[in-house]
Write a protein that holds these residues in place. Structure first.
Motif, PDB file in Angstrom:
ATOM      1  N   SER A 103      39.734  40.432  58.803  1.00 50.10           N
ATOM      2  CA  SER A 103      40.460  40.750  58.061  1.00 50.10           C
ATOM      3  C   SER A 103      41.645  40.833  58.164  1.00 50.10           C
ATOM      4  CB  SER A 103      40.128  42.653  57.619  1.00 50.10           C
ATOM      5  OG  SER A 103      38.531  42.887  57.338  1.00 50.10           O
ATOM      6  N   LEU A 104      41.617  41.359  59.625  1.00 49.24           N
ATOM      7  CA  LEU A 104      43.867  40.409  60.366  1.00 49.24           C
ATOM      8  C   LEU A 104      43.277  39.206  60.153  1.00 49.24           C
ATOM      9  CD1 LEU A 104      42.635  42.322  63.854  1.00 49.24           C
ATOM     10  CD2 LEU A 104      44.083  43.259  61.940  1.00 49.24           C
ATOM     11  N   TYR A 105      42.772  38.403  59.686  1.00 47.33           N
ATOM     12  CA  TYR A 105      43.430  37.257  59.323  1.00 47.33           C
ATOM     13  C   TYR A 105      44.004  36.948  58.264  1.00 47.33           C
ATOM     14  CZ  TYR A 105      41.076  34.794  63.825  1.00 47.33           C
ATOM     15  OH  TYR A 105      40.624  34.428  65.336  1.00 47.33           O
ATOM     16  N   LEU A 106      43.255  37.524  57.126  1.00 45.73           N
ATOM     17  CA  LEU A 106      43.371  37.920  55.756  1.00 45.73           C
ATOM     18  C   LEU A 106      44.605  38.516  55.785  1.00 45.73           C
ATOM     19  CD1 LEU A 106      40.087  37.260  54.438  1.00 45.73           C
ATOM     20  CD2 LEU A 106      41.452  35.639  54.745  1.00 45.73           C
ATOM     21  N   VAL A 107      44.903  39.538  55.512  1.00 54.61           N
ATOM     22  CA  VAL A 107      45.993  40.491  55.831  1.00 54.61           C
ATOM     23  C   VAL A 107      47.470  39.437  55.880  1.00 54.61           C
ATOM     24  CG1 VAL A 107      46.952  42.293  57.048  1.00 54.61           C
ATOM     25  CG2 VAL A 107      44.976  42.440  56.533  1.00 54.61           C
ATOM     26  N   PRO A 108      47.666  39.051  57.229  1.00 51.90           N
ATOM     27  CA  PRO A 108      49.285  38.507  57.162  1.00 51.90           C
ATOM     28  C   PRO A 108      49.301  37.578  55.249  1.00 51.90           C
ATOM     29  CG  PRO A 108      48.090  38.850  58.922  1.00 51.90           C
ATOM     30  CD  PRO A 108      47.109  38.843  58.147  1.00 51.90           C
ATOM     31  N   LEU A 109      48.323  36.994  55.215  1.00 53.04           N
ATOM     32  CA  LEU A 109      48.923  36.130  53.947  1.00 53.04           C
ATOM     33  C   LEU A 109      49.290  36.740  52.805  1.00 53.04           C
ATOM     34  CD1 LEU A 109      45.579  33.011  54.783  1.00 53.04           C
ATOM     35  CD2 LEU A 109      48.302  32.883  55.337  1.00 53.04           C
ATOM     36  N   GLY A 110      47.938  37.864  52.818  1.00 55.49           N
ATOM     37  CA  GLY A 110      48.736  38.596  51.153  1.00 55.49           C
ATOM     38  C   GLY A 110      49.936  39.672  51.651  1.00 55.49           C
ATOM     39  N   LEU A 111      50.854  39.798  52.586  1.00 53.62           N
ATOM     40  CA  LEU A 111      51.813  40.591  52.741  1.00 53.62           C
ATOM     41  C   LEU A 111      53.116  39.914  52.065  1.00 53.62           C
ATOM     42  CD1 LEU A 111      51.696  41.009  56.906  1.00 53.62           C
ATOM     43  CD2 LEU A 111      50.884  43.384  54.890  1.00 53.62           C
ATOM     44  N   TYR A 112      54.209  40.709  51.980  1.00 53.81           N
ATOM     45  CA  TYR A 112      55.462  40.040  51.345  1.00 53.81           C
ATOM     46  C   TYR A 112      56.573  40.530  51.718  1.00 53.81           C
ATOM     47  CZ  TYR A 112      59.305  40.242  48.088  1.00 53.81           C
ATOM     48  OH  TYR A 112      60.607  40.713  47.626  1.00 53.81           O
ATOM     49  N   SER A 113      57.714  39.672  52.005  1.00 55.88           N
ATOM     50  CA  SER A 113      58.484  39.519  52.703  1.00 55.88           C
ATOM     51  C   SER A 113      60.149  39.212  51.968  1.00 55.88           C
ATOM     52  CB  SER A 113      58.850  39.068  54.313  1.00 55.88           C
ATOM     53  OG  SER A 113      59.498  39.611  54.851  1.00 55.88           O
ATOM     54  N   PRO A 114      60.742  40.229  51.632  1.00 53.45           N
ATOM     55  CA  PRO A 114      61.930  39.561  50.731  1.00 53.45           C
ATOM     56  C   PRO A 114      62.478  37.960  51.376  1.00 53.45           C
ATOM     57  CG  PRO A 114      62.319  41.879  51.399  1.00 53.45           C
ATOM     58  CD  PRO A 114      61.048  41.445  51.981  1.00 53.45           C
ATOM     59  N   CYS A 115      62.425  38.251  52.878  1.00 53.62           N
ATOM     60  CA  CYS A 115      63.188  36.784  53.151  1.00 53.62           C
ATOM     61  C   CYS A 115      61.900  35.129  53.140  1.00 53.62           C
ATOM     62  CB  CYS A 115      63.332  37.320  55.257  1.00 53.62           C
ATOM     63  SG  CYS A 115      64.516  37.665  54.968  1.00 53.62           S
ATOM     64  N   ILE A 116      60.617  36.059  52.719  1.00 54.72           N
ATOM     65  CA  ILE A 116      59.724  34.188  52.130  1.00 54.72           C
ATOM     66  C   ILE A 116      60.854  34.133  51.007  1.00 54.72           C
ATOM     67  CG2 ILE A 116      57.640  33.515  51.959  1.00 54.72           C
ATOM     68  CD1 ILE A 116      56.982  36.083  53.662  1.00 54.72           C
ATOM     69  N   LYS A 117      61.219  33.414  50.663  1.00 48.85           N
ATOM     70  CA  LYS A 117      62.022  32.841  49.747  1.00 48.85           C
ATOM     71  C   LYS A 117      62.105  31.319  49.335  1.00 48.85           C
ATOM     72  CE  LYS A 117      65.413  34.770  48.639  1.00 48.85           C
ATOM     73  NZ  LYS A 117      65.616  36.305  47.624  1.00 48.85           N
ATOM     74  N   GLU A 118      61.915  30.379  47.884  1.00 52.67           N
ATOM     75  CA  GLU A 118      62.130  29.056  47.576  1.00 52.67           C
ATOM     76  C   GLU A 118      63.364  29.168  48.424  1.00 52.67           C
ATOM     77  OE1 GLU A 118      59.226  27.676  46.932  1.00 52.67           O
ATOM     78  OE2 GLU A 118      58.167  28.412  46.622  1.00 52.67           O
ATOM     79  N   GLU A 119      63.587  27.290  48.417  1.00 46.90           N
ATOM     80  CA  GLU A 119      65.340  26.961  49.017  1.00 46.90           C
ATOM     81  C   GLU A 119      65.736  27.622  47.361  1.00 46.90           C
ATOM     82  OE1 GLU A 119      64.662  23.716  50.642  1.00 46.90           O
ATOM     83  OE2 GLU A 119      63.657  23.596  51.778  1.00 46.90           O
TER      84      GLU A 119
END
Length: 418
Positions: A103-119
């Motif tokens: 669960s700890l391994y998978l949780v970060p893959l589902g997190l959202y952050s405004p600074c995860i953006k396409e170039e």
């Protein structure tokens, strides 16, 4: 201890401990304890203690097989049952551990952050508005503070305005003068008197900078040079007129809140008109002033249509349009890309306050906020890009590699102990 538990309502675990050891089960139900509660609680505690001892004894004996402990079950089904229970328990523990681990391994893959953006999707950096100037470099709400904010690259200046007893608008955040002046030395018997009840001549006689050197509110006094140190200790209360002249001379935006005078003040009912009358003779007008006070907004707009009407709360879109609101001034906790895009679509920009940390400024930048009010313009103006800015592919690759390395480490430790 009991008082703290009653006041702060600690979680269930603490409440259970208080009930077991202090017979206070009913206290958390807001009623008196019954006579039998204490005995039943004590019996439950003793039973749990005895079962714990038995479990620990059998666990230790079974693990070490000490002194031929298993003689009594070698030729019976009891040993098999006991070993089966141990295996099941171990399996459950390992299963629970693995479930939590993955669960700890998978949780970060589902997190959202405004600074995860396409170039190419990152917008311009939010404009910086000095919160009471640059309060880390000079005493707040003084001319020196605003000059330092301008030098640090601020595009706007923020302050708070109060009206003196004789009708002069001046800059002061607090209702009293105790924190930011030497009122205790000059007017000993009026220390707690409201700032608006002093005349401008009395206000000008106060020192508004020595407190900054003695209190060192941001821990930055040591970084000041000798000249700035001496200048900071000799600052006086700044008038709104002098503040606006500085903003006009340096071509900076201005945003301020206006405090209504207390009862008994000569300008209690005309404080807005008085503020506008005293400042309309500056020549450059109010085109760069963001008007935040919500009182008598229609009258303010009629007296000076050039003011940029600003709201301190998220009002319905119809109300914002009817009041000609062009900017929202919100706390940074209201930050969200959806909110910013929603208002930007109707030509209403967003300013967030008070953002002084680089990581929080990075989030505001990635969110698309147009401007932020800050205590640290000298720090944020040096940032060329948001912190931790990355594409979704880079983010996923980072976490997958981290998960793989972590899993290999866990398996290595497990096999070593096995």
């Amino acid at each position: 201890m009991k008082g703290l538990l009653r006041r702060y309502e600690h979680p269930l675990f603490v409440s259970c401990l208080a009930g077991l050891y202090g017979c206070q089960w009913r206290r958390y139900q807001r009623s008196r304890a019954r006579p039998g509660d204490c005995c039943s609680s004590f019996a439950l505690l003793v039973a749990a203690f005895c079962l714990t001892l038995v479990f620990l004894y059998f666990w230790g004996e079974a693990q070490n097989d000490y002194n031929d402990f298993d003689w009594w079950c070698r030729s019976s089904k009891l040993r098999c049952t006991f070993c089966f229970c141990i295996s099941v328990m171990r399996g459950l523990i390992i299963g629970l551990y693995l479930a939590v681990l993955f669960s700890l391994y998978l949780v970060p893959l589902g997190l959202y952050s405004p600074c995860i953006k396409e170039e190419g999707t990152l917008g311009p950096a939010p404009a910086l508005i000095g919160h009471r100037g640059a309060p880390m470099l000079a005493p707040e709400n003084t001319l020196m503070s605003f000059e330092k904010a301008v030098e640090a690259g601020s595009e706007g200046l923020e302050t708070d305005v109060t009206i003196s007893f004789d009708g002069v608008p001046f800059l002061m955040h607090d209702r009293s003068l105790r924190r930011t002046t030497n009122i205790q030395e000059v007017f000993k018997n009026r220390t707690d008197t409201l700032a608006a009840m002093f005349t401008w001549a009395e206000l000008e006689s106060l020192n508004a900078g020595a407190w900054f050197l003695s209190h060192n509110p941001f821990g930055t006094v040591g970084s000041l040079g000798a000249e700035d140190h001496m200048r900071a200790g000799n600052q006086s209360i700044c008038s709104l007129q002098a503040f606006l002249q500085l903003a006009a001379h340096t071509d900076k935006l201005v945003i301020f809140d206006l405090y209504r005078p207390p009862r008994g003040h000569p300008y209690r009912d005309t404080w807005i008109q008085r503020t506008l009358e005293r400042c309309t003779g500056l020549g450059s007008g109010f085109g760069d002033v963001l008007w935040l006070p919500s009182d008598l907004r229609a009258l303010v707009q009629e007296m000076d249509p050039e003011l940029q009407q600003t709201s301190g709360s998220r009002l319905p879109l119809e109300e914002l349009r009817s009041n000609h609101i062009v900017k929202l001034n919100l706390h940074y906790s209201a930050m969200s890309p959806e909110l910013v895009r929603y208002y930007a679509a109707v030509n209403i920009s967003t300013n967030l306050y008070v953002i002084s940390e680089p990581w929080l400024y990075s989030l505001a930048w990635c969110t698309g906020v147009q401007s932020v009010t800050t205590n640290a313009p000298q720090l944020l103006s040096t940032m060329s890009a948001p912190l931790f800015l990355m594409t979704p592919d880079e983010y996923n690759l980072m976490w997958i590699l981290t998960d793989v390395v972590s899993l290999m480490l866990v398996l290595t430790i497990f096999m070593f102990h096995w």
